[in-house]
Design an enzyme around this catalytic site. Structure first.
Site, PDB file in Angstrom:
ATOM      1  N   THR A 104      -4.618   5.474   7.839  1.00 23.46           N
ATOM      2  CA  THR A 104      -5.471   4.473   7.184  1.00 23.46           C
ATOM      3  C   THR A 104      -5.024   3.069   7.579  1.00 23.46           C
ATOM      4  OG1 THR A 104      -4.058   4.543   5.213  1.00 23.46           O
ATOM      5  CG2 THR A 104      -6.025   5.943   5.207  1.00 23.46           C
ATOM      6  N   GLU A 134     -13.605   1.875  16.971  1.00 20.84           N
ATOM      7  CA  GLU A 134     -14.513   1.960  15.834  1.00 20.84           C
ATOM      8  C   GLU A 134     -15.547   0.844  15.802  1.00 20.84           C
ATOM      9  OE1 GLU A 134     -12.591  -0.228  12.050  1.00 20.84           O
ATOM     10  OE2 GLU A 134     -11.460   1.533  12.683  1.00 20.84           O
ATOM     11  N   ARG A 189      -4.363   1.300  11.416  1.00 19.99           N
ATOM     12  CA  ARG A 189      -5.194   0.799  12.506  1.00 19.99           C
ATOM     13  C   ARG A 189      -5.383   1.918  13.516  1.00 19.99           C
ATOM     14  NH1 ARG A 189      -6.617  -2.314   9.485  1.00 19.99           N
ATOM     15  NH2 ARG A 189      -6.606  -4.585   9.522  1.00 19.99           N
ATOM     16  N   ASP A 214      10.593   1.766   7.965  1.00 13.61           N
ATOM     17  CA  ASP A 214      10.119   0.387   8.030  1.00 13.61           C
ATOM     18  C   ASP A 214      11.182  -0.414   8.763  1.00 13.61           C
ATOM     19  OD1 ASP A 214       7.908  -1.435   6.268  1.00 13.61           O
ATOM     20  OD2 ASP A 214       9.642  -2.521   7.063  1.00 13.61           O
ATOM     21  N   HIS A 232     -13.623   3.587   8.009  1.00 20.26           N
ATOM     22  CA  HIS A 232     -12.881   2.416   7.527  1.00 20.26           C
ATOM     23  C   HIS A 232     -13.267   2.124   6.079  1.00 20.26           C
ATOM     24  CE1 HIS A 232     -10.475  -1.020   9.449  1.00 20.26           C
ATOM     25  NE2 HIS A 232     -10.299  -1.097   8.145  1.00 20.26           N
ATOM     26  N   ASP A 260      -9.170   7.238   8.873  1.00 16.42           N
ATOM     27  CA  ASP A 260     -10.092   6.255   8.307  1.00 16.42           C
ATOM     28  C   ASP A 260     -10.333   5.117   9.283  1.00 16.42           C
ATOM     29  OD1 ASP A 260     -11.655   5.216   6.019  1.00 16.42           O
ATOM     30  OD2 ASP A 260     -10.160   3.611   6.011  1.00 16.42           O
ATOM     31  N   ILE A 316       0.844  -1.199   0.000  1.00 16.89           N
ATOM     32  CA  ILE A 316       0.000   0.000   0.000  1.00 16.89           C
ATOM     33  C   ILE A 316       0.874   1.241   0.000  1.00 16.89           C
ATOM     34  CG2 ILE A 316      -1.641   1.356   1.355  1.00 16.89           C
ATOM     35  CD1 ILE A 316      -2.799  -1.332   2.352  1.00 16.89           C
ATOM     36  N   CYS A 368       1.157   1.099   8.463  1.00 15.32           N
ATOM     37  CA  CYS A 368       1.826  -0.031   9.098  1.00 15.32           C
ATOM     38  C   CYS A 368       0.815  -0.835   9.913  1.00 15.32           C
ATOM     39  CB  CYS A 368       2.943   0.474  10.012  1.00 15.32           C
ATOM     40  SG  CYS A 368       2.392   1.624  11.286  1.00 15.32           S
TER      41      CYS A 368
END
Length: 335
Positions: free
Chosen positions: A232, A263, A234, A173, A295, A258, A154, A205
Site C-alpha cells: 500500500t 497506475e 508505492r 526502518d 489506490h 493497492d 501508518i 515505506c
C-alpha cells in the site's frame, strides 16, 4: 489567491469547496492530469494543486514557472513524481504528510483478511448459489509473523492492529525508534530477517532510490514459500515482472496491491468497457491469489477532510508569509 486543481474527481471538488468556505480562495477544478500538454492551463494562477499521478518533471516545472505559478500544493503524502532537485530554486512545494494513517492501515488489514480467507472468491460464489468451501481455506493469523517495511505513522497503526490478532510483528526502518517499538511491542530487524521470517510482508515505506524494486527476484528467494506480500506504499517498490514469476512458481502465495508502478494510465478511471492493454497489469489481474485495488487505501471520509484542510492551510501559510510547515522544496529568496 487563485488555485487550479489538476486530476480532480467529484469527491475532491466537494471536499475542497466545502472546506474552502473558511479560507475564501478562488478555486478552479480540472479533470486533466498535470502534464506538459496541460501545464499551460495554469497560466494566471498563483498555486497549482496536484495529486499523486500528476507529472512534475523538468518540462512541467519550467512551464509552471513560465506561467507565473508560485507554489505547488501536493494533496498527497508522496512526492516521488516531483523532480525535487530541478524544482529547487524555482518553485516552493508543500505536501500533506499525514492525513489518516488509520485509513491506510485498516485497508491493509482488509486486504490481508480478504486474501487469506478468500472473501472475494466466496462472495462471488455464493451470489451464484455455490456454497462449496473447496479452495477457500486460509490460515490463522495468530502466532504468525508480520514483517513491516517502514515504521512510520501508518505502520504503527497497522502494527497495533496486527498485534491484536496475536501476531509477532517485526519491522525494518532505516531510522528505528526503539521507544515506539517498546511501546507497541515489536522488534526492529534487518531486511533479510524480514524476508526470511515473515509469513506476511507489508510495504509501508516511501519510494526512494534505495527502496525502488526492493521486492525483486533476489529478495523473494529469501522469503518463506507461500509468503503474502501487501503493498500500500508505492508501486515501484515491487518489480512486477519478478512478482509474476514468483506467483507462477508458487514462491509467493498471495499478493495484495493497492498501488502499481504504471497506475497513472488506469487508476482512478473506469475502463470496464475497454481492454487492459498493459500486459503486466493484465497478467496480475489474471491470478486468483492477487487482489488489486486502485489506490483506494487512503479513501475514507476522514482522510478526504484532512487532505482538504491541510492542503488549504499549507496555502494559507504561504499567503501569510509564514514558515511552510509541510514544505518539501524551498525556493531561494523571498516568495
Amino acid at each position: 489567491m487563485k488555485i487550479i486543481f489538476y486530476d480532480t474527481k467529484p469527491y475532491d471538488r466537494e471536499s475542497f469547496a466545502q472546506h474552502n468556505q473558511e479560507f475564501g480562495f478562488k478555486l478552479k477544478f480540472l479533470k486533466d492530469k498535470l502534464t506538459s500538454e496541460s501545464v499551460d492551463l495554469a497560466r494566471g494562477y498563483d498555486v497549482v494543486c496536484a495529486f499523486v499521478n500528476d507529472t512534475l518533471d523538468r518540462e512541467v516545472i519550467d512551464g509552471l514557472v513560465e506561467a507565473g505559478v508560485k507554489l505547488v500544493a501536493l494533496r498527497c503524502a508522496g512526492y516521488n513524481n516531483v523532480d525535487l532537485s530541478y524544482a529547487k530554486d524555482k518553485l516552493r512545494i508543500v505536501r500533506v504528510p499525514a492525513y489518516s494513517p488509520h485509513s491506510v492501515a485498516e485497508h491493509t488489514v482488509a486486504l490481508i483478511l480478504t486474501l487469506n480467507r478468500k472473501i472475494h472468491k466466496a462472495y462471488l460464489r455464493t451470489r451464484d448459489g455455490n456454497f462449496s468451501l473447496d479452495g477457500l481455506q486460509g490460515f490463522d493469523l495468530y502466532n504468525k509473523t508480520a514483517g513491516i517495511v517502514g515504521a512510520g505513522k501508518i505502520a504503527q497503526v497497522l502494527m497495533k492492529i496486527l498485534k491484536g490478532f496475536g501476531m509477532r510483528v517485526i519491522a525494518y526502518d532505516p531510522y528505528p525508534n526503539y521507544d515506539v517499538a517498546r511501546e507497541i511491542g515489536f522488534e526492529f530487524v534487518d531486511l533479510d530477517t524480514i524476508y526470511r521470517e515473515s509469513d506476511i510482508i507489508s510495504l509501508n515505506c516511501p519510494l526512494t532510490a534505495e527502496t525502488k524494486y526492493m521486492i525483486n527476484e533476489d529478495s523473494m528467494k529469501l522469503m518463506k514459500d507461500g509468503v503474502m506480500i501487501v503493498n500500500t506504499g508505492r508501486g515501484a517498490l515491487v518489480d512486477s515482472i519478478d512478482l509474476i514469476e514468483a506467483l507462477k512458481d508458487k514462491k509467493v502465495g498471495a499478493a495484495a496491491l493497492d498501488v502499481y508502478e504504471e497506475e497513472g494510465d488506469y487508476f482512478f478511471e473506469d475502463f470496464s468497457a475497454d481492454i487492459v492493454e498493459d500486459d503486466i497489469l493484465a497478467r496480475l489481474l489474471s491470478f486468483n491469489n492477487v487482489l488489486i485495488t486502485s489506490h483506494q487505501a487512503f479513501f475514507t471520509r476522514e482522510a478526504l477532510e484532512a487532505i482538504a484542510m491541510v492542503t488549504l492551510e499549507n496555502i494559507a501559510e504561504y499567503v501569510r508569509g509564514d514558515k511552510l510547515t509541510n514544505e518539501v522544496c524551498s525556493r531561494c529568496g523571498n516568495k
